[in-house]
Design a protein around this motif. Structure first.
Motif, PDB file in Angstrom:
ATOM      1  N   HIS A  39      11.905   0.008  57.994  1.00  0.00           N
ATOM      2  CA  HIS A  39      12.687   1.255  57.914  1.00  0.00           C
ATOM      3  C   HIS A  39      13.216   1.702  59.279  1.00  0.00           C
ATOM      4  O   HIS A  39      14.175   2.447  59.354  1.00  0.00           O
ATOM      5  CB  HIS A  39      11.873   2.376  57.256  1.00  0.00           C
ATOM      6  CG  HIS A  39      10.633   2.754  57.996  1.00  0.00           C
ATOM      7  ND1 HIS A  39       9.469   2.021  57.921  1.00  0.00           N
ATOM      8  CD2 HIS A  39      10.374   3.782  58.838  1.00  0.00           C
ATOM      9  CE1 HIS A  39       8.542   2.594  58.671  1.00  0.00           C
ATOM     10  NE2 HIS A  39       9.055   3.664  59.248  1.00  0.00           N
ATOM     11  N   LEU A  46      19.854   5.279  55.217  1.00  0.00           N
ATOM     12  CA  LEU A  46      19.410   4.293  54.217  1.00  0.00           C
ATOM     13  C   LEU A  46      17.899   4.081  54.269  1.00  0.00           C
ATOM     14  O   LEU A  46      17.365   3.165  53.632  1.00  0.00           O
ATOM     15  CB  LEU A  46      20.121   2.955  54.440  1.00  0.00           C
ATOM     16  CG  LEU A  46      21.623   2.954  54.162  1.00  0.00           C
ATOM     17  CD1 LEU A  46      22.228   1.603  54.521  1.00  0.00           C
ATOM     18  CD2 LEU A  46      21.897   3.279  52.684  1.00  0.00           C
ATOM     19  N   GLU A  48      15.345   5.402  52.970  1.00  0.00           N
ATOM     20  CA  GLU A  48      14.574   5.348  51.726  1.00  0.00           C
ATOM     21  C   GLU A  48      14.833   4.063  50.921  1.00  0.00           C
ATOM     22  O   GLU A  48      14.138   3.772  49.969  1.00  0.00           O
ATOM     23  CB  GLU A  48      14.824   6.598  50.861  1.00  0.00           C
ATOM     24  CG  GLU A  48      14.072   7.846  51.335  1.00  0.00           C
ATOM     25  CD  GLU A  48      12.533   7.650  51.422  1.00  0.00           C
ATOM     26  OE1 GLU A  48      11.960   6.822  50.675  1.00  0.00           O
ATOM     27  OE2 GLU A  48      11.919   8.329  52.276  1.00  0.00           O
ATOM     28  N   SER A  49      15.870   3.321  51.317  1.00  0.00           N
ATOM     29  CA  SER A  49      16.165   2.043  50.645  1.00  0.00           C
ATOM     30  C   SER A  49      15.658   0.855  51.447  1.00  0.00           C
ATOM     31  O   SER A  49      15.871  -0.301  51.064  1.00  0.00           O
ATOM     32  CB  SER A  49      17.677   1.881  50.442  1.00  0.00           C
ATOM     33  OG  SER A  49      18.218   3.003  49.799  1.00  0.00           O
ATOM     34  N   ASP A  52      13.898  -1.896  49.598  1.00  0.00           N
ATOM     35  CA  ASP A  52      14.495  -2.376  48.349  1.00  0.00           C
ATOM     36  C   ASP A  52      14.755  -3.877  48.438  1.00  0.00           C
ATOM     37  O   ASP A  52      14.861  -4.442  49.516  1.00  0.00           O
ATOM     38  CB  ASP A  52      15.809  -1.634  48.061  1.00  0.00           C
ATOM     39  CG  ASP A  52      15.571  -0.173  47.700  1.00  0.00           C
ATOM     40  OD1 ASP A  52      14.389   0.236  47.627  1.00  0.00           O
ATOM     41  OD2 ASP A  52      16.565   0.561  47.515  1.00  0.00           O
ATOM     42  N   LEU A  56      21.041  -4.711  53.363  1.00  0.00           N
ATOM     43  CA  LEU A  56      21.617  -3.373  53.551  1.00  0.00           C
ATOM     44  C   LEU A  56      22.617  -3.412  54.705  1.00  0.00           C
ATOM     45  O   LEU A  56      22.433  -4.182  55.653  1.00  0.00           O
ATOM     46  CB  LEU A  56      20.513  -2.358  53.888  1.00  0.00           C
ATOM     47  CG  LEU A  56      19.492  -2.035  52.798  1.00  0.00           C
ATOM     48  CD1 LEU A  56      18.350  -1.205  53.389  1.00  0.00           C
ATOM     49  CD2 LEU A  56      20.142  -1.290  51.638  1.00  0.00           C
TER      50      LEU A  56
END
Ligand code: SAH
Length: 217
Positions: A39, A46, A48-49, A52, A56
């Motif tokens: 992160h 971004l 919080e993604s 994933d 990104l």
């Protein structure tokens, strides 16, 4: 819950649901993926993604690779702990941090100055002292510190750049996406008796390697 604890849990989940079920088995790679704070390497909006199951955007039209692809390419290098590695395509710096957890010294080259600068700041803030960055066309490799035990190219190339093959040590591995502009094959080349043994791992999609031994634009 405190933020760092929250992200630590996200990393555990990422390893459990994205990496192990798809066959990443090297425990040291899984441990590095559980440890490095992905992160911190993604743009603020971004965050919080960050964990994933996808690449990104990191600005300048570039991307941070999907966690699975980072783990897979790292596993393909077969690191033991004291290797000297070259990365072409620093991008966010995340892959370099993963390599730094698993080997001795990392040299990483990025052609976009702004990305290299940002990556350098993040890696420094996280306390990585075994990573050297430079802004240059990485399709030429980094001759000064060659040969390398491992070379990882995180951008797609039409062919294996000759300088990278040359800068690989005997017994060393070169991991690189090779193919067209929009899709490639992940290839692992191992140098044995001065010759490159080639193994194809899977299909993949990377941004283009732009440079003298890559794509023109
Ligand atoms: N490893 C990165 C992902 C990088 S995406 C990470 O962990 O975030 C690929 C990167 O390769 C982009 O930043 C792009 O600018 C860079 N790149 C493309 N061609 C290059 C070249 N010839 N030399 C060095 N970097 C290059």
């Amino acid at each position: 819950m405190d933020k760092e604890k929250h992200f630590e849990e996200e990393r555990r989940r990422m390893v459990q649901t994205q990496l192990i079920p798809r066959g990443i088995a090297d425990e040291s790679v899984l441990e590095a993926m559980r440890k490095v704070p992905r992160h911190r390497f993604v743009p603020e909006d971004l965050i919080e993604s960050a964990y994933d199951d996808c690449p990104l955007p990191i600005g300048e039209g570039q991307t941070i690779s999907q966690p699975y692809m980072v783990a897979l390419m790292t596993e393909c290098l077969g690191l033991k702990g004291d290797e000297k590695n070259l990365e072409v395509g620093t991008g966010s710096g995340y892959q370099a941090a993963i390599l730094a957890e698993l080997s001795g010294q990392i040299y990483t080259v990025e052609r976009v100055e702004k990305l290299s600068k940002r990556a350098g700041e993040i890696l420094k803030a996280l306390g990585y002292i075994n990573i050297q960055l430079k802004v240059e066309d990485g399709s030429e490799g980094w001759a000064e510190f060659s040969p390398y035990d491992g070379i990882i190219v995180t951008a797609g190339s039409p062919d294996v750049p000759e300088p990278l093959a040359e800068q690989l040590s005997e017994g060393g591995r070169l991991v690189i996406p090779v193919g067209g502009c929009y899709s490639q094959e992940l290839v692992v080349l191992e140098k044995k008796n001065g010759k490159l043994e080639r193994r194809e791992v899977c299909g993949c999609v990377f941004v283009p390697l732009v440079g003298r031994h890559g794509w023109e634009k």
